[in-house]
Design a protein around this motif. Sequence first.
Motif, PDB file in Angstrom:
ATOM      1  N   SER A   1      15.749  -6.624 -39.313  1.00  0.00           N
ATOM      2  CA  SER A   1      16.506  -5.817 -40.328  1.00  0.00           C
ATOM      3  C   SER A   1      16.217  -5.876 -41.547  1.00  0.00           C
ATOM      4  O   SER A   1      16.894  -5.729 -42.463  1.00  0.00           O
ATOM      5  CB  SER A   1      18.285  -6.167 -39.987  1.00  0.00           C
ATOM      6  N   CYS A   2      15.267  -7.106 -42.001  1.00  0.00           N
ATOM      7  CA  CYS A   2      14.703  -7.225 -43.195  1.00  0.00           C
ATOM      8  C   CYS A   2      14.269  -6.030 -44.045  1.00  0.00           C
ATOM      9  O   CYS A   2      13.595  -5.415 -43.419  1.00  0.00           O
ATOM     10  CB  CYS A   2      13.437  -8.489 -42.944  1.00  0.00           C
ATOM     11  N   VAL A   3      14.761  -5.851 -45.130  1.00  0.00           N
ATOM     12  CA  VAL A   3      14.434  -4.883 -46.100  1.00  0.00           C
ATOM     13  C   VAL A   3      13.088  -4.976 -47.050  1.00  0.00           C
ATOM     14  O   VAL A   3      12.845  -4.263 -48.098  1.00  0.00           O
ATOM     15  CB  VAL A   3      15.634  -4.186 -46.683  1.00  0.00           C
ATOM     16  N   GLU A   4      12.840  -6.296 -46.861  1.00  0.00           N
ATOM     17  CA  GLU A   4      11.438  -6.781 -47.654  1.00  0.00           C
ATOM     18  C   GLU A   4      11.664  -6.602 -48.992  1.00  0.00           C
ATOM     19  O   GLU A   4      10.755  -6.550 -50.101  1.00  0.00           O
ATOM     20  CB  GLU A   4      10.483  -6.078 -47.235  1.00  0.00           C
ATOM     21  N   CYS A   5      13.078  -7.085 -49.404  1.00  0.00           N
ATOM     22  CA  CYS A   5      13.221  -7.110 -50.921  1.00  0.00           C
ATOM     23  C   CYS A   5      12.692  -8.309 -51.666  1.00  0.00           C
ATOM     24  O   CYS A   5      12.502  -8.290 -52.801  1.00  0.00           O
ATOM     25  CB  CYS A   5      14.858  -7.161 -51.104  1.00  0.00           C
ATOM     26  N   GLY A   6      12.081  -9.635 -50.703  1.00  0.00           N
ATOM     27  CA  GLY A   6      11.476 -10.446 -51.240  1.00  0.00           C
ATOM     28  C   GLY A   6      12.350 -11.564 -52.134  1.00  0.00           C
ATOM     29  O   GLY A   6      11.760 -12.548 -52.568  1.00  0.00           O
ATOM     30  N   GLY A   7      13.774 -11.070 -52.054  1.00  0.00           N
ATOM     31  CA  GLY A   7      14.491 -12.351 -52.601  1.00  0.00           C
ATOM     32  C   GLY A   7      14.423 -13.835 -52.207  1.00  0.00           C
ATOM     33  O   GLY A   7      14.581 -14.798 -52.702  1.00  0.00           O
ATOM     34  N   CYS A   8      14.309 -13.786 -50.929  1.00  0.00           N
ATOM     35  CA  CYS A   8      14.137 -15.178 -50.432  1.00  0.00           C
ATOM     36  C   CYS A   8      12.947 -15.781 -50.542  1.00  0.00           C
ATOM     37  O   CYS A   8      12.800 -17.206 -50.943  1.00  0.00           O
ATOM     38  CB  CYS A   8      14.184 -15.082 -48.876  1.00  0.00           C
ATOM     39  N   GLU A   9      11.870 -15.016 -50.670  1.00  0.00           N
ATOM     40  CA  GLU A   9      10.524 -15.936 -51.090  1.00  0.00           C
ATOM     41  C   GLU A   9      10.432 -16.272 -52.373  1.00  0.00           C
ATOM     42  O   GLU A   9       9.840 -17.280 -52.702  1.00  0.00           O
ATOM     43  CB  GLU A   9       9.300 -14.937 -51.055  1.00  0.00           C
TER      44      GLU A   9
ATOM     45  N   HIS B   1      21.197 -14.716 -51.427  1.00  0.00           N
ATOM     46  CA  HIS B   1      19.745 -14.294 -51.721  1.00  0.00           C
ATOM     47  C   HIS B   1      19.344 -13.128 -50.749  1.00  0.00           C
ATOM     48  O   HIS B   1      18.594 -12.149 -51.004  1.00  0.00           O
ATOM     49  CB  HIS B   1      18.768 -15.522 -51.490  1.00  0.00           C
ATOM     50  N   CYS B   2      19.829 -13.217 -49.504  1.00  0.00           N
ATOM     51  CA  CYS B   2      19.304 -12.020 -48.557  1.00  0.00           C
ATOM     52  C   CYS B   2      20.694 -11.237 -48.215  1.00  0.00           C
ATOM     53  O   CYS B   2      21.602 -11.489 -47.785  1.00  0.00           O
ATOM     54  CB  CYS B   2      19.178 -12.861 -46.972  1.00  0.00           C
ATOM     55  N   PRO B   3      20.133  -9.894 -48.807  1.00  0.00           N
ATOM     56  CA  PRO B   3      21.140  -8.797 -48.764  1.00  0.00           C
ATOM     57  C   PRO B   3      21.426  -8.389 -47.264  1.00  0.00           C
ATOM     58  O   PRO B   3      22.710  -7.828 -46.800  1.00  0.00           O
ATOM     59  CB  PRO B   3      20.727  -7.508 -49.465  1.00  0.00           C
TER      60      PRO B   3
HETATM   61  S1  SF4 Z   1      13.082 -10.264 -47.845  1.00  0.00           S
HETATM   62 FE1  SF4 Z   1      14.098 -11.927 -47.575  1.00  0.00          FE
HETATM   63  S2  SF4 Z   1      15.901 -11.624 -48.723  1.00  0.00           S
HETATM   64 FE2  SF4 Z   1      15.014  -9.784 -48.465  1.00  0.00          FE
HETATM   65  S3  SF4 Z   1      16.012  -8.806 -46.709  1.00  0.00           S
HETATM   66 FE3  SF4 Z   1      14.196  -9.815 -45.820  1.00  0.00          FE
HETATM   67  S4  SF4 Z   1      14.862 -11.861 -45.410  1.00  0.00           S
HETATM   68 FE4  SF4 Z   1      16.667 -10.893 -46.764  1.00  0.00          FE
END
Ligand code: SF4
Length: 375
Positions: free
Chosen positions: A345-353, A303-305
């Motif tokens: 380093s979170c790229v804020e893709c939101g996959g985790c949420e 889930h987290c890239p």
């Molecule tokens: S939003 Fe969540 S899944 Fe995406 S990079 Fe950040 S921590 Fe990882």
Amino acid sequence: MDNSFSEIKTFFGFGCMRLPMIGSEVDIEQFKEMTDYFLDNGFNYFDTAQCYIDGKSETAIKAALTSRYPREKYLLTDKLTEIYFEKQEDIRPFFQTQLDACGVEYFDFYLMHAQNAKNFEKYKKCKAYETAFELKKEGKIKHVGLSFHDKAEVLDNILSTYPEIEIVQIQFNYVDYEDPGVQSRKVWEVCRKHNKPVIVMEPVKGGSLIKLPDEAQKVFDSMENKLSNAGYAIRFAANQEGIRLVLSGMSDMAQMKDNVSFMKDFKPLTEDEKIAIAKVTAIYKGMDIIPCTSCHYCVEENHCPMNISIPELFACLNTKKVFNDWNQNDYYNEIVNKSGGSASSCVECGGCENVCPQHLEIRSLLKDVAAEFEK
Ligand code: SF4
Ligand code: SF4
């Protein structure tokens, strides 16, 4: 308590999400010992899912339980998790992989996993509930239920749509009882309204109610006939009307022996214990702790890239806040060096949420973690 489903022998079940581990593998020998001890003490309910420990919970159950005991000796619950199907035709083949992995011909209970408003639409569209009811008619499932993580009104809608559901698994513990996000009490009330027996998950909130802040710990330490912290949390859940079973995710033999000691001959909470739990709840609620249950759903299945160890980083911040523990700075660096993913380093893709059953605003919380540890 609730006495329906007479095949469930007691009020206590073995949640197999956090099994004993040696590195990245389940410690099968210890799991076998725990399984033997659990069964020898008169308990018989085991709970798993394919997403637990990346599929290793199901196969460990085959090694420790189903290949070593006759089928009538235990009850086994598995779940249909959202990530494993895209259309109705995917469900039966997936279900068969679960039977094979667990080494059984049928499941005693099969739950639609982690239901919430969003994924309920997918389950309806893919006729997941209807497929489970068909499998029940074919004898491959004895009872169909659901596990739930959302607001009370969402559960009300699901149970009105599918009144055939026989049992509901909910998050229920003394800290979440009146929590506006988790809504343990309100969700439990919906189960009562629909006359559905309840299975409790997360009675110790993923371990958060085991290692308590000092001030809260002093409250339990001052009790006469003091129990472990798990003893108060698990008995709080079991104490409620309509609760059929409380699951505990035990990770070693010591936890197993402790849990069995107070659940073998279950005694309701005394008035003094209820008062102590209310005091501990107030202290805990005042500490602004990230309510992560460490379920690891957000870090499984890629889930987290950025490979950020989200639950471990949240635990660092919680521990530092609650215990003023400066070792957490070193621990934070150790985790980041290992995984390669720092909070920033979170790229804020939101996959985790999308997969967090606690509906945490992970992206924003990671900024808090970064502010604390990456100054
Ligand atoms: S939003 Fe969540 S899944 Fe995406 S990079 Fe950040 S921590 Fe990882
Ligand atoms: S952040 Fe959410 S999904 Fe991730 S471990 Fe915590 S509770 Fe589970």
